[in-house]
Write an enzyme that holds these catalytic residues in place. Structure first.
Site, PDB file in Angstrom:
ATOM      1  CB  SER A  72      51.146  21.000   0.552  1.00 28.73           C
ATOM      2  OG  SER A  72      51.160  22.075   1.463  1.00 28.73           O
TER       3      SER A  72
HETATM    4  N1  SAH Z   1      53.818  25.943   1.356  1.00 31.06           N
HETATM    5  C1  SAH Z   1      54.569  25.007   2.152  1.00 31.06           C
HETATM    6  C2  SAH Z   1      53.699  24.277   3.144  1.00 31.06           C
HETATM    7  C3  SAH Z   1      54.301  24.287   4.489  1.00 31.06           C
HETATM    8  S1  SAH Z   1      53.247  23.888   5.836  1.00 31.06           S
HETATM    9  C4  SAH Z   1      55.377  24.062   1.279  1.00 31.06           C
HETATM   10  O1  SAH Z   1      55.195  24.062   0.058  1.00 31.06           O
HETATM   11  O2  SAH Z   1      56.221  23.334   1.804  1.00 31.06           O
HETATM   12  C5  SAH Z   1      52.670  25.496   6.341  1.00 31.06           C
HETATM   13  C6  SAH Z   1      53.720  26.467   6.833  1.00 31.06           C
HETATM   14  O3  SAH Z   1      53.004  27.611   7.323  1.00 31.06           O
HETATM   15  C7  SAH Z   1      54.590  25.979   7.994  1.00 31.06           C
HETATM   16  O4  SAH Z   1      55.945  26.071   7.630  1.00 31.06           O
HETATM   17  C8  SAH Z   1      54.250  26.950   9.137  1.00 31.06           C
HETATM   18  O5  SAH Z   1      55.352  27.273   9.955  1.00 31.06           O
HETATM   19  C9  SAH Z   1      53.770  28.174   8.364  1.00 31.06           C
HETATM   20  N2  SAH Z   1      52.912  29.092   9.132  1.00 31.06           N
HETATM   21  C10 SAH Z   1      51.912  28.820  10.008  1.00 31.06           C
HETATM   22  N3  SAH Z   1      51.364  29.942  10.498  1.00 31.06           N
HETATM   23  C11 SAH Z   1      52.041  30.984   9.915  1.00 31.06           C
HETATM   24  C12 SAH Z   1      51.969  32.406  10.029  1.00 31.06           C
HETATM   25  N4  SAH Z   1      51.089  33.021  10.825  1.00 31.06           N
HETATM   26  N5  SAH Z   1      52.819  33.146   9.287  1.00 31.06           N
HETATM   27  C13 SAH Z   1      53.731  32.568   8.454  1.00 31.06           C
HETATM   28  N6  SAH Z   1      53.868  31.227   8.318  1.00 31.06           N
HETATM   29  C14 SAH Z   1      53.022  30.444   9.049  1.00 31.06           C
END
Ligand code: SAH
Length: 223
Positions: A72
């Protein structure tokens, strides 16, 4: 392996000077929480992306982390963290969507313990290596579909969801402590999503919409 002080400090585009510019931009955009700004100046965001794009790590943009996912934008991390901590310090926080691990890393410097779940195994493996290298020992992580939360460590004082579900998963509401606060972007993928803040009271739940945002989709199952 432990990250060396030189790796953590960075050089050129990853140096303390470049990071200070990122912090100034966050302040210009309205971020006020001093402790948070200090943490974001010290957590080495360049170690949470591939080396090939490390020089862009302190720009205020989302960057690719593989598997079609993104780390993000710093402003989104700052604003969501600031809202989560608005009523004072928190003990236990659940994050859904570990991704690169950056959001969990920032949180871990501000709360007692972070529990983070990710559905893509390869991303979680990389994030875990970063937590170990940086010795962020109060981050606990799990390979699972975060739609189910992580009930054995709940209830949580804070829950932060970093992918967008079409509606709020029921188990997450159940795992929120009374007085606890959840922040989650809710909406369909086709448009924008509403950054929604939910507070649990003795009587039930209250919620409001903070602003429109765009997040990667919240998907069910493991990958
Ligand atoms: N907080 C992260 C943002 C990553 S983008 C950072 O700081 O880098 C969002 C993430 O959510 C992705 O890696 C995706 O695989 C994960 N995601 C999406 N749906 C999910 C679910 N149901 N359970 C766990 N992770 C999930």
């Amino acid at each position: 392996m432990i990250a060396s002080p030189e790796q953590i400090a960075g050089i050129g585009f990853t140096s303390q000077r470049t990071r200070s510019r990122m912090i100034r931009r966050l302040i210009d955009r309205g971020i006020e929480n001093e402790a948070l700004l200090q943490v974001m100046a010290s957590v080495p965001r360049h170690l949470f992306v591939d080396e090939a794009i490390a020089s862009r790590a302190y720009e205020d943009v989302a960057l690719p982390i593989g598997e079609g996912q993104t780390i993000s934008q710093p402003y989104a991390v700052a604003r969501m963290t600031e809202i989560l901590l608005e009523d004072g310090p928190l003990n236990r926080v659940l994050e859904v969507g570990t991704g690169s691990g950056y959001q969990a890393a920032v949180l871990s410097r501000l709360v007692e313990a972070v529990f983070t779940v990710e559905r893509i195994g390869s991303l979680l493996e990389r994030a875990r290596r970063r937590f170990r290298a940086l010795q962020y020992h109060n981050i606990h992580s799990r390979y699972s579909d975060g739609g189910w939360g992580w009930s054995s460590h709940g209830p949580y004082d804070g829950i932060i969801v970093t992918a967008a579900p079409p509606s709020i998963p029921e188990p997450l509401l159940e795992q929120l402590a009374i007085g606890g606060r959840m922040i989650v972007p809710v909406g369909e993928q086709s448009g924008m999503q509403a950054l929604t803040i939910i507070t649990r009271t003795r009587q039930g739940f209250s919620q409001y919409r903070e602003c429109d945002v765009k997040f990667v989709p919240f998907l069910s199952g493991k990958s």
